[in-house]
Design a protein around this motif. Structure first.
Motif, PDB file in Angstrom:
ATOM      1  N   LEU A  21      36.065  35.872  50.091  1.00 52.75           N
ATOM      2  CA  LEU A  21      36.720  35.942  48.569  1.00 52.75           C
ATOM      3  C   LEU A  21      38.115  35.609  48.897  1.00 52.75           C
ATOM      4  CD1 LEU A  21      34.980  39.173  47.150  1.00 52.75           C
ATOM      5  CD2 LEU A  21      34.962  36.928  46.277  1.00 52.75           C
ATOM      6  N   LEU A  22      38.707  36.298  49.806  1.00 50.74           N
ATOM      7  CA  LEU A  22      40.212  35.726  49.892  1.00 50.74           C
ATOM      8  C   LEU A  22      40.461  34.287  50.108  1.00 50.74           C
ATOM      9  CD1 LEU A  22      40.726  38.656  49.550  1.00 50.74           C
ATOM     10  CD2 LEU A  22      42.415  38.530  51.576  1.00 50.74           C
ATOM     11  N   GLN A  23      39.397  33.621  51.059  1.00 59.55           N
ATOM     12  CA  GLN A  23      39.637  32.303  51.479  1.00 59.55           C
ATOM     13  C   GLN A  23      39.238  31.579  49.886  1.00 59.55           C
ATOM     14  OE1 GLN A  23      41.351  32.537  54.218  1.00 59.55           O
ATOM     15  NE2 GLN A  23      40.071  30.616  54.976  1.00 59.55           N
ATOM     16  N   ALA A  24      38.226  32.163  49.371  1.00 56.41           N
ATOM     17  CA  ALA A  24      37.837  31.412  48.048  1.00 56.41           C
ATOM     18  C   ALA A  24      39.127  31.477  46.958  1.00 56.41           C
ATOM     19  CB  ALA A  24      36.839  31.983  47.288  1.00 56.41           C
ATOM     20  N   VAL A  25      39.828  32.647  46.998  1.00 53.66           N
ATOM     21  CA  VAL A  25      40.915  32.493  45.983  1.00 53.66           C
ATOM     22  C   VAL A  25      42.075  31.173  46.381  1.00 53.66           C
ATOM     23  CG1 VAL A  25      43.027  33.957  45.252  1.00 53.66           C
ATOM     24  CG2 VAL A  25      40.698  34.960  45.321  1.00 53.66           C
ATOM     25  N   ASP A  26      42.154  31.286  47.743  1.00 55.35           N
ATOM     26  CA  ASP A  26      43.252  30.138  48.300  1.00 55.35           C
ATOM     27  C   ASP A  26      42.558  28.822  48.068  1.00 55.35           C
ATOM     28  OD1 ASP A  26      45.740  31.758  49.149  1.00 55.35           O
ATOM     29  OD2 ASP A  26      44.438  32.636  50.624  1.00 55.35           O
TER      30      ASP A  26
ATOM     31  N   ILE B 298      44.082  43.480  45.228  1.00 62.43           N
ATOM     32  CA  ILE B 298      43.379  43.537  46.303  1.00 62.43           C
ATOM     33  C   ILE B 298      43.642  42.376  47.124  1.00 62.43           C
ATOM     34  CG2 ILE B 298      40.925  43.238  47.149  1.00 62.43           C
ATOM     35  CD1 ILE B 298      40.034  45.090  44.778  1.00 62.43           C
ATOM     36  N   TYR B 299      43.710  41.272  46.768  1.00 61.04           N
ATOM     37  CA  TYR B 299      44.158  40.247  47.409  1.00 61.04           C
ATOM     38  C   TYR B 299      45.511  40.269  48.067  1.00 61.04           C
ATOM     39  CZ  TYR B 299      45.949  35.535  48.171  1.00 61.04           C
ATOM     40  OH  TYR B 299      46.358  34.174  48.789  1.00 61.04           O
ATOM     41  N   GLN B 300      46.523  40.797  47.370  1.00 58.90           N
ATOM     42  CA  GLN B 300      47.949  40.587  48.095  1.00 58.90           C
ATOM     43  C   GLN B 300      47.870  41.887  49.221  1.00 58.90           C
ATOM     44  OE1 GLN B 300      49.845  42.018  44.647  1.00 58.90           O
ATOM     45  NE2 GLN B 300      49.906  39.816  43.612  1.00 58.90           N
ATOM     46  N   ASP B 301      47.045  42.872  49.008  1.00 66.11           N
ATOM     47  CA  ASP B 301      47.003  44.088  50.006  1.00 66.11           C
ATOM     48  C   ASP B 301      46.359  43.513  51.185  1.00 66.11           C
ATOM     49  OD1 ASP B 301      48.469  45.740  48.413  1.00 66.11           O
ATOM     50  OD2 ASP B 301      46.741  46.939  47.599  1.00 66.11           O
ATOM     51  N   VAL B 302      45.279  42.805  50.995  1.00 61.75           N
ATOM     52  CA  VAL B 302      44.243  42.415  52.191  1.00 61.75           C
ATOM     53  C   VAL B 302      45.226  41.150  52.866  1.00 61.75           C
ATOM     54  CG1 VAL B 302      41.990  41.710  53.115  1.00 61.75           C
ATOM     55  CG2 VAL B 302      42.349  43.258  51.113  1.00 61.75           C
ATOM     56  N   ARG B 303      45.721  40.229  51.982  1.00 65.87           N
ATOM     57  CA  ARG B 303      46.182  39.221  52.738  1.00 65.87           C
ATOM     58  C   ARG B 303      47.500  39.813  53.677  1.00 65.87           C
ATOM     59  NH1 ARG B 303      43.115  35.582  53.730  1.00 65.87           N
ATOM     60  NH2 ARG B 303      42.931  33.928  52.389  1.00 65.87           N
TER      61      ARG B 303
END
Length: 516
Positions: free
Chosen positions: A448-453, A468-473
């Motif tokens: 999901l994070l790769q998808a956002v990027d 969530i994106y910021q914390d996991v990145r």
């Protein structure tokens, strides 16, 4: 009486346990009653053998040694030692049962259990051995073995003799007074302790699944009506409506979720629509899939907490009624059945995660992202292709582990235990399924994070999913070039297990009730 929240604070928050003085007095009164009542009476497990050997009278001079023989002979587990968090929960469950004041144990038992819990001393309890009928006999025998100062314990991440650790901490091993051996090993506290941890972790998984399901609906720019109050309220299931409500809160202020009337409820001239009129089930039916899981966990919590606050040994010593009652409160069917239900529910949750993951990775389905969420050169780089195998195989393992233990009774103990619960096995298999599912969700988070990027849509996410994106990145940076991903998966799994999504409350429309 203990609640799941109180257990959670002791297990994960470092809170110390205290013993209510009135309850300790009840434990003492119960013990004194049994000590006097048992004189010159035939009472199972005090002056008789155990199980099918109960027909043999034990002489008065041998009754104390009988209890030690029971503990030592049943300290016969195999496999790995239980994880410390499970052993600590087991001890909390055993202590809670004794504090009801119906077990006839000396108060030094509850005092030592409290001290071991508060000092983070974990008796070495082995995973294999309990059939869950006369309780978790083998697992609890290892607890008893440590309590009498003879077993091994895990302390400060080292396995050491219990006697050595007690001396260092100024603790005193218990002695047998009347029936401490049988009282300690004869109960459901191992399966209940593991069950408590399972409920805590499964509830966390459910929240994460709601969060990640919200996020995938965002990145594919799904329509909002499948999560709407109006659609879900006409389905009369609490879990479905709770899940939909949570997801609406998680997606509040998202600039990516679309309102159907703005796009499709108008005059359109196309004969074939490029836009999907309805999303795939793994996106559209999340409340209907996770709703039953929510309801299952609510019910299971009630059963497991009920067992936590129950008396689960035999016989029951009732000093208030002035009698000793023989029966089968040690039988673990309540926990066994609930653990099987939780295990099946969590497996379904992992299956939903795997289907959502497959949708993101298969460009022929999503028509939006590169194959395998590959942000590099197609054919040369591999993106998330490798980790998908891990997710798929782990879900397959969950599916196999989900065969119920509750219906897998094998008679033993010379057929005295002719129908058993296998509750400790059920609880441990559920724990494994839960741990597996955190791994599956870790792969989903990475994707999901790769998808956002890939979409460069960070500023269009809802505040909840953006966090969530910021914390996991912060622990898993965006990647393009290929590299081993196992360490990333481990870090994200640890993050998911340590943290819990904070639910955003929504203000719902309230409809007036009308009787038709």
């Amino acid at each position: 009486m203990l609640s799941l929240d109180e257990v959670h604070r002791v297990l994960f928050g470092g809170e110390e346990l205290t013993l209510d003085e009135t309850a300790v007095q009840q434990v003492n009164d119960n013990f004194e009653f049994l000590r006097k009542f048992s004189a010159k009476k035939l009472i199972y497990g005090i002056n008789t053998g155990f199980g099918p050997m109960a027909q043999y009278r034990i002489s008065e001079e041998d009754t104390h040694q009988l209890q030690y023989n029971l503990i030592r002979s049943h300290s016969s587990g195999a496999g790995k030692c239980l994880a410390p968090i499970l052993t600590k929960s087991l001890m909390i469950a055993r202590l809670s049962s004794f504090m009801q004041g119906f077990s006839g144990v000396h108060k030094e038992v509850v005092v030592l259990l409290r001290d071991l819990i508060n000092h983070n001393v974990y008796p070495c309890v082995y995973e294999h051995g309990g059939v869950g009928a006369s309780g978790d006999l083998v697992q609890l025998a290892h607890l008893a073995h440590a309590l009498i100062g003879e077993g091994n314990v895990l302390y400060e991440e080292e396995i050491r003799p219990a006697a050595e650790v007690y001396k260092r901490l100024g603790l005193k091993a218990i002695e047998v007074h009347v029936r401490e051996g049988l009282a300690i090993i004869n109960g459901t506290s191992a399966m209940t302790g593991i069950g408590l941890v399972n409920i805590i972790e499964a509830k966390k998984l459910l929240l994460w699944s709601c969060a990640l399901s919200s996020m995938i609906n965002e990145v594919v720019e799904a329509f909002d009506d499948h999560l709407s109050y109006e659609l879900n309220v006409v389905k009369r299931h609490n879990g479905q409506n709770k899940v939909a409500e949570m997801m609406r809160g998680m997606l509040r202020d998202s600039k990516m979720i679309r309102h159907r009337p703005d796009h499709l409820y108008k005059e359109l001239e196309e004969e074939i629509f490029k836009d999907k009129v309805q999303e795939y089930y793994s996106l559209r039916c999340v409340p209907q899939v996770l709703g039953p899981i929510y309801d299952t966990l609510v019910h299971a919590e009630g059963i497991v907490v009920g067992e936590l606050n129950s008396v689960s040994d035999n016989p029951v010593v009732d000093h208030r009624a002035g009698n000793v009652f023989h029966g089968g409160n040690f039988h673990g069917d309540y926990i066994s059945l609930e653990m099987d239900k939780v295990k099946i529910a969590v497996t379904k949750l992992s299956m939903l995660s795997e289907r959502q993951l497959n949708y993101l990775l298969n460009d022929k389905l999503n028509h939006k992202f590169p194959p395998f969420m590959n942000l590099g050169k197609l054919g040369f780089n591999f993106g998330m292709q490798g980790v998908q195998f891990t997710a798929t195989s782990t879900v397959a393992e969950n599916q196999t582990l989900s065969f119920p233990m509750y219906v897998h009774s094998i008679p033993n103990n010379n057929d005295n235990q002719d129908i058993v619960s296998m509750g400790c096995n059920a609880a441990q298999m559920t724990y494994k399924v839960i741990e597996n599912t955190f791994e599956v969700l870790s792969v989903q988070v990475m994707t999901l994070l790769q998808a956002v990027d890939y979409l460069n849509c960070q500023d269009r996410l809802a505040p909840f999913t953006a966090k969530i994106y910021q914390d996991v990145r912060a622990i898993f940076p965006k990647f393009i070039e290929d590299a081993p991903r196992y360490a990333d998966m481990q870090q994200i799994k640890a993050y998911l297990m340590r943290n819990e999504p904070v639910i955003v409350e929504t203000v719902e429309k309230k409809k007036k009730s009308t009787v038709h």
